[in-house]
Design an enzyme around this catalytic site. Structure first.
Site, PDB file in Angstrom:
ATOM      1  N   SER A 129       0.877  -1.185   0.000  1.00  0.00           N
ATOM      2  CA  SER A 129       0.000   0.000   0.000  1.00  0.00           C
ATOM      3  C   SER A 129       0.905   1.223   0.000  1.00  0.00           C
ATOM      4  O   SER A 129       1.520   1.533   1.026  1.00  0.00           O
ATOM      5  CB  SER A 129      -0.859   0.040   1.268  1.00  0.00           C
ATOM      6  OG  SER A 129      -1.612  -1.120   1.396  1.00  0.00           O
ATOM      7  N   LYS A 172      -7.247   1.743  -2.803  1.00  0.00           N
ATOM      8  CA  LYS A 172      -6.869   1.344  -1.434  1.00  0.00           C
ATOM      9  C   LYS A 172      -6.939   2.555  -0.491  1.00  0.00           C
ATOM     10  O   LYS A 172      -7.424   2.451   0.640  1.00  0.00           O
ATOM     11  CB  LYS A 172      -5.455   0.753  -1.457  1.00  0.00           C
ATOM     12  CG  LYS A 172      -4.826   0.500  -0.113  1.00  0.00           C
ATOM     13  CD  LYS A 172      -5.443  -0.653   0.650  1.00  0.00           C
ATOM     14  CE  LYS A 172      -4.790  -0.809   2.019  1.00  0.00           C
ATOM     15  NZ  LYS A 172      -5.403  -1.878   2.810  1.00  0.00           N
ATOM     16  N   LYS A 207       0.322   6.071   7.972  1.00  0.00           N
ATOM     17  CA  LYS A 207       1.053   6.108   6.698  1.00  0.00           C
ATOM     18  C   LYS A 207       0.072   6.181   5.514  1.00  0.00           C
ATOM     19  O   LYS A 207       0.254   6.962   4.586  1.00  0.00           O
ATOM     20  CB  LYS A 207       1.919   4.849   6.598  1.00  0.00           C
ATOM     21  CG  LYS A 207       2.590   4.671   5.279  1.00  0.00           C
ATOM     22  CD  LYS A 207       2.566   3.301   4.630  1.00  0.00           C
ATOM     23  CE  LYS A 207       1.565   2.286   4.878  1.00  0.00           C
ATOM     24  NZ  LYS A 207       1.417   1.220   3.929  1.00  0.00           N
TER      25      LYS A 207
HETATM   26  P1  NAD Z   1       5.927  -5.968   7.266  1.00  0.00           P
HETATM   27  O1  NAD Z   1       6.693  -4.824   7.806  1.00  0.00           O
HETATM   28  O2  NAD Z   1       5.525  -7.087   8.179  1.00  0.00           O
HETATM   29  O3  NAD Z   1       6.746  -6.653   6.047  1.00  0.00           O
HETATM   30  C1  NAD Z   1       7.492  -5.941   5.107  1.00  0.00           C
HETATM   31  C2  NAD Z   1       8.730  -6.768   4.749  1.00  0.00           C
HETATM   32  O4  NAD Z   1       9.488  -6.052   3.757  1.00  0.00           O
HETATM   33  C3  NAD Z   1       9.685  -6.990   5.924  1.00  0.00           C
HETATM   34  O5  NAD Z   1       9.923  -8.371   6.074  1.00  0.00           O
HETATM   35  C4  NAD Z   1      10.955  -6.210   5.525  1.00  0.00           C
HETATM   36  O6  NAD Z   1      12.153  -6.823   5.991  1.00  0.00           O
HETATM   37  C5  NAD Z   1      10.864  -6.255   4.015  1.00  0.00           C
HETATM   38  N1  NAD Z   1      11.643  -5.208   3.326  1.00  0.00           N
HETATM   39  C6  NAD Z   1      11.718  -3.884   3.614  1.00  0.00           C
HETATM   40  N2  NAD Z   1      12.495  -3.247   2.717  1.00  0.00           N
HETATM   41  C7  NAD Z   1      12.928  -4.193   1.834  1.00  0.00           C
HETATM   42  C8  NAD Z   1      13.747  -4.143   0.671  1.00  0.00           C
HETATM   43  N3  NAD Z   1      14.292  -2.994   0.241  1.00  0.00           N
HETATM   44  N4  NAD Z   1      13.982  -5.293   0.006  1.00  0.00           N
HETATM   45  C9  NAD Z   1      13.445  -6.466   0.433  1.00  0.00           C
HETATM   46  N5  NAD Z   1      12.643  -6.574   1.520  1.00  0.00           N
HETATM   47  C10 NAD Z   1      12.399  -5.453   2.224  1.00  0.00           C
HETATM   48  O7  NAD Z   1       4.658  -5.339   6.544  1.00  0.00           O
HETATM   49  P2  NAD Z   1       3.262  -6.068   6.197  1.00  0.00           P
HETATM   50  O8  NAD Z   1       2.327  -5.975   7.370  1.00  0.00           O
HETATM   51  O9  NAD Z   1       3.533  -7.381   5.563  1.00  0.00           O
HETATM   52  O10 NAD Z   1       2.674  -5.042   5.112  1.00  0.00           O
HETATM   53  C11 NAD Z   1       3.158  -4.956   3.790  1.00  0.00           C
HETATM   54  C12 NAD Z   1       2.275  -3.969   3.032  1.00  0.00           C
HETATM   55  O11 NAD Z   1       0.917  -4.439   3.032  1.00  0.00           O
HETATM   56  C13 NAD Z   1       2.246  -2.552   3.642  1.00  0.00           C
HETATM   57  O12 NAD Z   1       2.230  -1.590   2.614  1.00  0.00           O
HETATM   58  C14 NAD Z   1       0.929  -2.544   4.424  1.00  0.00           C
HETATM   59  O13 NAD Z   1       0.380  -1.233   4.559  1.00  0.00           O
HETATM   60  C15 NAD Z   1       0.069  -3.422   3.542  1.00  0.00           C
HETATM   61  N6  NAD Z   1      -1.056  -4.070   4.243  1.00  0.00           N
HETATM   62  C16 NAD Z   1      -0.854  -4.614   5.481  1.00  0.00           C
HETATM   63  C17 NAD Z   1      -1.939  -5.192   6.144  1.00  0.00           C
HETATM   64  C18 NAD Z   1      -1.758  -5.784   7.524  1.00  0.00           C
HETATM   65  O14 NAD Z   1      -2.763  -6.037   8.182  1.00  0.00           O
HETATM   66  N7  NAD Z   1      -0.542  -6.033   7.985  1.00  0.00           N
HETATM   67  C19 NAD Z   1      -3.208  -5.225   5.554  1.00  0.00           C
HETATM   68  C20 NAD Z   1      -3.375  -4.706   4.266  1.00  0.00           C
HETATM   69  C21 NAD Z   1      -2.277  -4.120   3.620  1.00  0.00           C
END
Ligand code: NAD
Length: 303
Positions: free
Chosen positions: A96, A171, A239
């Site tokens: 997102s 979104k 965010k």
């Molecule tokens: P998270 O922080 O758990 O996971 C993100 C991952 O990306 C981490 O493992 C991190 O190490 C990795 N990362 C960061 N920079 C990187 C790079 N340059 N190269 C490779 N890997 C890298 O986040 P999440 O909860 O999985 O969310 C991911 C996305 O989905 C976000 O944009 C969030 O807003 C969206 N989202 C989350 C939810 C939720 O409930 N958690 C629901 C809907 C949407």
């Protein structure tokens, strides 16, 4: 079946990539934190060495990263996806992020003959595990149709809403409605509690009427039960609303309610509540009234 690269193995990326493995896809996975790679390779994926290496070994590359800066680094940065991707491959960013960043990345991909879709999701970890996410996609219809079968392995609703950037606009629209709905619910329950009513009785009285909503049904019981264990964290919602306000400014659109709730979220983060569920927006309104919404209040006063 396309060879799939999956980058970003956090809360969402881990179950989403595992569902692709379960569906029989071959996956190369990468994250800057090794723990995520270990978990998904144990489920059958191969490990990538970098974003570039992951892209060079696959035809369809999915990214699931925190926000725009991380997506820019992973796709456009040194040893990034675009350095490895071949012309004709497709990148789907499911993070997102700001639609402005999606458009910038889409243009950089197009210049290298690489297709790009933005495909953020709604539903959180439980729906990522069950493969029942709602996926909203921006990009060319023919590319969408090509990757739709893969997206359907992760979500039960997959919708093309417009060109590149449209997935993230959709979104953000979703996130605005959810955040403002929680804040309005907070004001309503604080008023009812201050008037001496039991907020649970009030919730049950209104939930079948026009004010009833999925947000109300999911979040009012959490507030009344004082359970702010995160489904969706305050800091992620902050965010999303920041990205909504930036996108709105670029289009000269004013979003007063979004701006107000974004400020509440920022204040709550400064209070150390960034990792609480977004239903804790209500605590901001409670503080202004000097009252807590909780079960069992009895009507003694009215106004
Ligand atoms: P998270 O922080 O758990 O996971 C993100 C991952 O990306 C981490 O493992 C991190 O190490 C990795 N990362 C960061 N920079 C990187 C790079 N340059 N190269 C490779 N890997 C890298 O986040 P999440 O909860 O999985 O969310 C991911 C996305 O989905 C976000 O944009 C969030 O807003 C969206 N989202 C989350 C939810 C939720 O409930 N958690 C629901 C809907 C949407």
């Amino acid at each position: 079946m396309p060879q799939i690269g999956f980058i970003g193995l956090g809360i969402m990326g881990k179950p989403m990539s595992k569902n692709l493995l379960k569906a029989g896809h071959t996956l190369v996975v990468y994250d800057i934190v090794p723990a995520g790679i270990a978990e998904v390779t144990a489920a059958g994926a191969q490990a990538g060495e970098s974003c570039r290496d992951t892209a060079a070994r696959t035809d369809l590359i999915i990214t699931m990263l925190p926000d725009g800066p991380e997506v820019e680094t992973a796709i456009l940065g040194a040893a990034g996806v675009l350095e490895g991707a071949r012309p004709g491959s497709t990148i789907v960013d499911m993070s997102s992020i700001s639609p402005l960043v999606s458009q910038k990345i889409g243009a950089a991909c197009a210049a290298k003959g690489v297709e790009f879709l933005d495909g953020p999701v709604s539903g959180g970890e439980p729906k990522a595990i069950d493969a029942t996410l709602a996926i909203m996609v921006g990009g060319k219809p023919e590319i969408f149709e090509k990757v739709r079968p893969v997206l359907e392995k992760m979500g039960s609703s997959v919708t093309l809403t417009g060109p590149v950037g449209a997935g993230n606009v959709t979104k953000l629209a979703n996130q605005i409605m959810v955040a403002c709905n929680i804040a309005a619910m907070g004001e309503a329950l604080v008023l009812a509690t201050r008037a001496g009513l039991d907020p649970e009785v009030v919730f049950n009285a209104v939930k079948g009427g026009l004010a009833g909503s999925t947000v109300l049904n999911a979040k009012a019981p959490m507030v009344i039960g004082r359970n702010f264990k995160p489904g969706f964290r305050i800091k992620l919602h902050q965010k999303d609303l920041r990205n909504a306000l930036q996108a709105a400014e670029s289009m000269k659109v004013s979003l007063p309610f979004t701006a107000m709730v974004q400020q509440m979220l920022m204040a709550l983060m400064n209070e150390g509540k960034g990792d609480l569920d977004h239903s804790a927006i209500v605590t901001f309104i409670e503080q202004m009234a000097g009252i807590e919404v909780k079960k069992g209040a009895t009507a003694q006063t009215a106004v």
